[in-house]
Design a protein around this motif. Structure first.
Motif, PDB file in Angstrom:
ATOM      1  N   ALA A 329       1.578 -55.075  -2.449  1.00 38.50           N
ATOM      2  CA  ALA A 329       2.428 -55.795  -1.506  1.00 38.50           C
ATOM      3  C   ALA A 329       3.860 -55.290  -1.528  1.00 38.50           C
ATOM      4  CB  ALA A 329       2.404 -57.294  -1.830  1.00 38.50           C
ATOM      5  N   ARG A 330       4.258 -54.631  -2.613  1.00 39.22           N
ATOM      6  CA  ARG A 330       5.628 -54.116  -2.724  1.00 39.22           C
ATOM      7  C   ARG A 330       5.627 -52.588  -2.734  1.00 39.22           C
ATOM      8  NH1 ARG A 330       4.639 -58.553  -5.418  1.00 39.22           N
ATOM      9  NH2 ARG A 330       3.769 -57.462  -7.203  1.00 39.22           N
ATOM     10  N   ALA A 331       4.683 -51.985  -2.031  1.00 37.02           N
ATOM     11  CA  ALA A 331       4.516 -50.529  -2.049  1.00 37.02           C
ATOM     12  C   ALA A 331       5.787 -49.809  -1.615  1.00 37.02           C
ATOM     13  CB  ALA A 331       3.360 -50.128  -1.130  1.00 37.02           C
ATOM     14  N   GLU A 332       6.174 -48.792  -2.390  1.00 31.42           N
ATOM     15  CA  GLU A 332       7.328 -47.958  -2.041  1.00 31.42           C
ATOM     16  C   GLU A 332       6.933 -46.785  -1.151  1.00 31.42           C
ATOM     17  OE1 GLU A 332      10.864 -47.422  -4.906  1.00 31.42           O
ATOM     18  OE2 GLU A 332       9.091 -47.364  -6.177  1.00 31.42           O
ATOM     19  N   HIS A 333       5.650 -46.372  -1.238  1.00 29.74           N
ATOM     20  CA  HIS A 333       5.199 -45.174  -0.527  1.00 29.74           C
ATOM     21  C   HIS A 333       3.957 -45.508   0.294  1.00 29.74           C
ATOM     22  CE1 HIS A 333       6.943 -44.019  -4.541  1.00 29.74           C
ATOM     23  NE2 HIS A 333       7.798 -43.432  -3.714  1.00 29.74           N
ATOM     24  N   PRO A 334       4.082 -46.389   1.279  1.00 32.81           N
ATOM     25  CA  PRO A 334       2.911 -46.830   2.039  1.00 32.81           C
ATOM     26  C   PRO A 334       2.240 -45.715   2.826  1.00 32.81           C
ATOM     27  CG  PRO A 334       4.924 -47.614   3.066  1.00 32.81           C
ATOM     28  CD  PRO A 334       5.319 -47.054   1.742  1.00 32.81           C
ATOM     29  N   ASN A 335       3.011 -44.741   3.318  1.00 34.73           N
ATOM     30  CA  ASN A 335       2.399 -43.660   4.091  1.00 34.73           C
ATOM     31  C   ASN A 335       1.484 -42.817   3.212  1.00 34.73           C
ATOM     32  OD1 ASN A 335       3.880 -44.478   6.321  1.00 34.73           O
ATOM     33  ND2 ASN A 335       5.598 -43.151   5.807  1.00 34.73           N
ATOM     34  N   CYS A 336       1.972 -42.466   2.011  1.00 39.19           N
ATOM     35  CA  CYS A 336       1.125 -41.719   1.082  1.00 39.19           C
ATOM     36  C   CYS A 336      -0.090 -42.543   0.675  1.00 39.19           C
ATOM     37  CB  CYS A 336       1.932 -41.301  -0.155  1.00 39.19           C
ATOM     38  SG  CYS A 336       3.033 -39.880   0.103  1.00 39.19           S
ATOM     39  N   MET A 337       0.067 -43.856   0.576  1.00 43.96           N
ATOM     40  CA  MET A 337      -1.060 -44.706   0.206  1.00 43.96           C
ATOM     41  C   MET A 337      -2.131 -44.675   1.281  1.00 43.96           C
ATOM     42  SD  MET A 337      -2.355 -46.484  -2.133  1.00 43.96           S
ATOM     43  CE  MET A 337      -4.023 -47.152  -2.104  1.00 43.96           C
ATOM     44  N   TYR A 338      -1.711 -44.701   2.535  1.00 41.77           N
ATOM     45  CA  TYR A 338      -2.709 -44.626   3.602  1.00 41.77           C
ATOM     46  C   TYR A 338      -3.395 -43.266   3.624  1.00 41.77           C
ATOM     47  CZ  TYR A 338      -2.301 -49.128   5.861  1.00 41.77           C
ATOM     48  OH  TYR A 338      -2.386 -50.470   6.131  1.00 41.77           O
ATOM     49  N   GLN A 339      -2.676 -42.221   3.274  1.00 40.84           N
ATOM     50  CA  GLN A 339      -3.318 -40.914   3.176  1.00 40.84           C
ATOM     51  C   GLN A 339      -4.327 -40.906   2.030  1.00 40.84           C
ATOM     52  OE1 GLN A 339      -0.958 -37.311   4.056  1.00 40.84           O
ATOM     53  NE2 GLN A 339       0.832 -38.660   4.095  1.00 40.84           N
ATOM     54  N   TRP A 340      -4.007 -41.617   0.950  1.00 42.53           N
ATOM     55  CA  TRP A 340      -4.956 -41.714  -0.165  1.00 42.53           C
ATOM     56  C   TRP A 340      -6.202 -42.502   0.245  1.00 42.53           C
ATOM     57  CZ3 TRP A 340      -5.806 -39.351  -4.572  1.00 42.53           C
ATOM     58  CH2 TRP A 340      -6.611 -39.958  -5.536  1.00 42.53           C
TER      59      TRP A 340
END
Length: 434
Positions: A329-340
């Protein structure tokens, strides 16, 4: 669990999945297959909305909507995992689905490896930490949703999402909101030694009925997990209908106490409560076990080794588990997370995690072409919709009862903390020491 550990679908360790220490490992050196070089294209992904301040107070995390625009990767990705869930070549240089991801996306992966499901929940619930994602087992996932420490997932930004098993995709939904992307899954089976277990058992009663447990005293094998209470509940659902058990993961105090009594009566006859699948494999291979509660992994490994074992789906039903990637919920790198999320849902990565960890891939396309051998896919019921529909998948026990058995709307069920205490008292004979 030195304290009770959750044993549902978590590979572990620092060497090979079946022979390393730590938490719920799977495969040994015989299953360390060559990793494929991955070449899946990755799309740029969304910038997820984070909690914002309003009126001087923090807006509750995990409740904000997901933005609909795409954004570039931030160059980093901080993940929380149990040991063995993510391989970067450190355990075996041939097994690495992290390095190709980093090279393709520019997102450098950093791991926070925790020892247990309890540690995972605690880390993700720390408001001062900003982890991007977590590979959550069922006993963690529900708690993180309830505590709003994970964010909703925009599944439209995960191209492979609709290729994942439909039954699995529905397990982490609250209403129409999705909170997790399926990663791997498995089921809990009854396995027996065909030479010594006669007549051939076909029911959980082989483990939980006092007379049958006594017959194989000292040769019973159980997994060491509070969620194993659900199998005792399935047994009781058929044996004592007056208990009114519906969903075996939603138990009232009376129902939980009944399952605890069954497990306490069973304890003198149990040879081991296994944390490492390799331990139960060794027990059956050496003729020290006759009947046990296992995953398809043990059945597959022992059968291919020519051992006289048989795995069956008990007549009362089969339980199962699904592990999923969830966004912090406090993700700093949401774009990289979606790529993961995109990367780990791809057939090639699914093939690698399935082979390495001895689990069923969430994406059945991992069994297409020459990715996974047909015998593996058959043993793990990959793509078998009829089988999947019969599995009672685990969820986090909570005070809010589920909908099975007419329990909708009730709040008199027991939560995971109570299950953990019941498991420890029944199988260890005492109170759990925090």
């Amino acid at each position: 669990m030195g304290r009770a550990r959750a044993g549902d679908g978590r590979p572990a360790g620092s060497r090979g999945p079946a022979d390393r220490g730590g938490h719920d490992t799977r495969l040994g050196s015989d299953m360390r297959l060559r990793a494929k070089v991955l070449a899946s294209g990755m799309a740029a992904v969304l910038v997820a909305a984070l909690a914002a301040c309003s009126g001087g107070e923090d807006k509750p995390v995990g409740t904000v909507g997901v933005a609909s625009t795409l954004g570039p990767g931030e160059g980093a990705l901080n993940l929380v995992t149990l040991p063995g869930y993510i391989e970067n070549g450190g355990s075996d240089p041939r097994v690495d689905w992290v390095t190709p991801f980093q090279e393709r996306t520019g997102c450098k992966v950093s791991l926070k490896v925790v020892a247990s499901a309890e540690d995972m929940a605690e880390v993700m619930q720390m408001k001062s930490r900003r982890y991007d994602g977590v590979a959550a087992p069922p006993e963690v996932a529900g708690r993180l949703i309830d505590s709003q420490d994970v964010a909703p997932v925009n599944t439209g930004l995960v191209d492979n999402y609709r290729k994942l098993e439909p039954r699995l995709r529905n397990l982490l939904k609250r209403g129409k909101t999705v909170y997790g992307v399926p990663y791997v899954w498995g089921s809990n089976l009854l396995m027996y030694d065909t030479r010594s277990a006669q007549p051939a058992p076909s029911s959980w009663a082989a483990l939980f009925d006092p007379a049958q447990a006594r017959r194989y005293s000292g040769r019973l094998v159980m997994r060491d997990s509070p969620l194993a209470i659900a199998e005792a509940a399935l047994y009781l659902r058929g044996k004592d209908r007056d208990l009114g058990i519906g969903d075996p993961y939603s138990l009232t105090r009376e129902q939980l106490e009944a399952a605890e009594r069954v497990l306490a009566q069973q304890r003198p006859h149990v040879k081991m409560y296994w944390e490492l699948p390799a331990d139960s494999v060794s027990a059956f291979a050496g003729g020290e076990a006759a009947v046990g509660q296992v995953w398809p992994y043990q059945v597959d490994v022992l059968s291919r080794a020519g051992k006289s074992v048989q795995g069956v789906a008990p007549s009362e039903g089969v339980t199962g588990w699904m592990n999923a990637w969830m966004i912090g919920a406090r993700a700093e790198h949401p774009n990289c997370m979606y790529q993961w999320l995109q990367w780990t849902a791809s057939p090639d990565v699914q093939q690698q995690i399935a082979e390495w960890s001895g689990v069923a891939p969430a994406n059945p396309q991992a069994c297409d072409g020459d990715r996974l051998r047909a015998a593996f896919c058959n043993a793990y019921h990959v793509g078998d919709r009829d089988y999947l529909d019969k599995v009672v998948f685990a969820h986090t026990p909570s005070r809010q009862c589920g909908t099975s058995g007419g329990a909708k709307g009730r709040r008199d069920c027991t939560d995971y903390a109570e299950w953990t205490e019941a498991w420890f008292e029944a199988t260890k004979g005492g109170k759990r020491v925090p």
